[in-house]
Scaffold this active site. Structure first.
Site, PDB file in Angstrom:
ATOM      1  CB  THR A 158      47.182  36.090  46.495  1.00 65.95           C
ATOM      2  OG1 THR A 158      47.558  37.295  47.160  1.00 65.95           O
ATOM      3  CG2 THR A 158      46.707  35.066  47.508  1.00 65.95           C
ATOM      4  N   GLY A 159      49.861  37.094  44.460  1.00 63.23           N
ATOM      5  CA  GLY A 159      50.172  37.987  43.339  1.00 63.23           C
ATOM      6  C   GLY A 159      50.635  37.217  42.113  1.00 63.23           C
ATOM      7  CB  VAL A 161      56.019  37.798  41.083  1.00 60.96           C
ATOM      8  CG1 VAL A 161      57.350  37.147  41.467  1.00 60.96           C
ATOM      9  CG2 VAL A 161      56.216  38.728  39.888  1.00 60.96           C
ATOM     10  CB  SER A 201      45.137  37.692  49.785  1.00 60.94           C
ATOM     11  OG  SER A 201      45.061  38.612  48.731  1.00 60.94           O
ATOM     12  CB  CYS A 246      62.040  41.873  35.053  1.00 55.19           C
ATOM     13  SG  CYS A 246      61.159  43.451  35.147  1.00 55.19           S
ATOM     14  CD  GLN A 260      60.926  47.314  31.065  1.00 55.05           C
ATOM     15  OE1 GLN A 260      61.907  48.043  31.070  1.00 55.05           O
ATOM     16  NE2 GLN A 260      60.297  46.982  32.178  1.00 55.05           N
ATOM     17  N   GLY A 312      54.707  43.052  33.763  1.00 53.78           N
ATOM     18  CA  GLY A 312      55.585  43.692  34.746  1.00 53.78           C
ATOM     19  C   GLY A 312      54.809  44.520  35.758  1.00 53.78           C
ATOM     20  CG  HIS A 340      60.358  42.883  30.244  1.00 52.73           C
ATOM     21  ND1 HIS A 340      58.996  43.047  30.205  1.00 52.73           N
ATOM     22  CD2 HIS A 340      60.742  43.286  31.497  1.00 52.73           C
ATOM     23  CE1 HIS A 340      58.577  43.524  31.375  1.00 52.73           C
ATOM     24  NE2 HIS A 340      59.616  43.664  32.175  1.00 52.73           N
ATOM     25  CG  ASN A 397      57.816  40.224  32.281  1.00 54.97           C
ATOM     26  OD1 ASN A 397      57.312  39.521  31.404  1.00 54.97           O
ATOM     27  ND2 ASN A 397      57.097  41.024  33.038  1.00 54.97           N
TER      28      ASN A 397
HETATM   29  O1  L14 Z   1      61.890  46.897  39.812  1.00 55.68           O
HETATM   30  O2  L14 Z   1      57.951  45.827  33.912  1.00 55.68           O
HETATM   31  O3  L14 Z   1      61.165  44.909  40.101  1.00 55.68           O
HETATM   32  O4  L14 Z   1      56.922  47.189  35.266  1.00 55.68           O
HETATM   33  C1  L14 Z   1      59.274  45.065  38.228  1.00 55.68           C
HETATM   34  C2  L14 Z   1      58.295  45.294  37.118  1.00 55.68           C
HETATM   35  C3  L14 Z   1      60.223  47.303  37.758  1.00 55.68           C
HETATM   36  C4  L14 Z   1      59.211  47.500  36.668  1.00 55.68           C
HETATM   37  C5  L14 Z   1      61.044  46.034  39.630  1.00 55.68           C
HETATM   38  C6  L14 Z   1      57.837  46.411  34.998  1.00 55.68           C
HETATM   39  C7  L14 Z   1      59.810  46.341  38.806  1.00 55.68           C
HETATM   40  C8  L14 Z   1      58.862  46.196  36.062  1.00 55.68           C
END
Ligand code: L14
Length: 344
Positions: free
Chosen positions: A22-23, A25, A51, A144, A171, A175, A252, A326
């Site tokens: 549910t996130g 990614v 969830s 990423c 970034q 993320g 990113h 990303n």
């Molecule tokens: O290490 O852009 O997988 O905040 C993934 C998201 C690191 C930070 C990781 C972000 C994180 C990244």
């Protein structure tokens, strides 16, 4: 027994699981699996108790999210489990999934530097994935920012050798997941909420991603250093990084300076090499204002490269600009590509 570096499925399709479905990614895992027509027999979708019970559509079917528990993997014959549920959840549940017979592809930073866990970008070091089978049963998906950088560094490393790399990142808030997107959306509306970050992200650049470490760098910066060494199998490369959060929703951007061991001919030679390398799209025509842009990269899979130009301050080196989504190449797409290596 492994065949061709992959799983021995004796002709059947794998059973797959998505943990953290549910996130941000996790949802993208589902979309990418569908898009790439990843073959599977049964799919299981897991998330935290919060969830569990929700319904999520995947590949034309509705799935009820199951709660991730210590027995969640038992008796299901799961062959591949894609995890994006954070480091703590992965620390606990990846070994449980592996003990139940799955190969875990984990998106967190939990296992990346474990010497018994391969860290894989399919365009760069696909051969490393096989070590997970018969080993710990876990493959780590890199950070990423590291993924998109090493896709470009690999062909340069092979041809010219690399002495030193300086990363400066820009970034996107995606993320940080859904809460990062929310902070920026609210900031645009004039509400300076700070849920994902210690300061407002709208109108700011925050030189702070992940936590600060004793050496003054952030954990994100040190991930880029350590993961670059591990993926390229060369600790002698000098690597340093400054990672910055910018008010961009997704994708990113990175300014990368590379110093080579060997000389190169011309900027065009570098452009030709990168344009012909896997996973890269060259966007480099400054006369027409063409260079990689976050908004163009978003919702696509390639790593875009441009602004390639000789670093005139060293004997042999270049600067370039590199952009990728990303959430896709930096996370979900790379993980699904790793899963594709396993069933090849
Ligand atoms: O290490 O852009 O997988 O905040 C993934 C998201 C690191 C930070 C990781 C972000 C994180 C990244």
């Amino acid at each position: 027994m492994a065949t061709q570096g992959g799983l021995n499925l004796s002709g059947r399709k794998p059973n797959i699981a998505v943990v953290g479905a549910t996130g941000l990614v996790g949802g993208t895992f589902l979309r990418v699996l569908e898009e790439r027509k990843f073959p599977y027999e049964k799919a299981y979708l897991f998330a935290s108790a919060k969830s569990a019970g929700k319904t999520v559509a995947f590949d034309g079917k509705d799935y009820v999210i199951e709660e991730l528990t210590e027995t969640a993997f038992d008796g299901k014959g799961i062959d591949i489990a894609l995890f994006s549920a954070g480091g703590g959840t992965s620390e606990k549940f990846s070994p449980i999934a592996a003990a139940a017979g799955a190969v875990v592809v984990d998106n967190s930073s939990q296992w990346r530097m474990d010497p018994d866990v391969p860290l894989v970008v399919p365009e760069v070091n696909p051969e490393d994935a096989a070590a997970a089978i018969g080993g710990k049963g876990i493959i780590a998906n890199p950070n990423c920012s590291t993924i998109q950088a090493v896709v470009v560094l690999k062909p340069l490393y092979d041809k010219y050798g690399i002495k030193r790399v300086i990363y400066s990142t820009y970034q996107a808030v995606a993320g940080s997941g859904i809460k990062g997107i929310k902070d920026l959306e609210e900031g645009i509306k004039g509400n300076d909420i700070c849920v994902a970050y210690p300061h407002p992200i709208f109108g700011n650049c925050l030189p702070h991603i992940d936590v600060f470490l004793d050496n003054g760098y952030t954990k994100e910066e040190m991930k880029m250093v350590n993961e670059t060494h591990k993926i390229l199998h060369d600790d002698r490369i000098g690597v340093t990084a400054t990672t910055v959060r910018v008010p961009v929703f997704t994708s990113h951007s990175e300014s990368i300076n590379v110093e080579f061991e060997k000389p190169f001919g011309s900027d065009q030679e570098i452009k030709d090499l990168l344009a012909a390398s896997p996973g890269i799209v060259l966007r480099d025509d400054p006369a027409h204002n063409v260079y990689p842009l976050a908004r163009e990269a978003t919702d696509t899979d390639p790593v875009y490269v441009g602004r390639i130009r000789r670093d005139e301050s060293v004997a042999s080196g270049i600067n370039f600009w590199c952009v990728a989504d990303n959430v896709r190449k930096g996370a979900a797409t790379n993980a699904v590509q790793i899963a594709e290596l396993l069933i090849r």
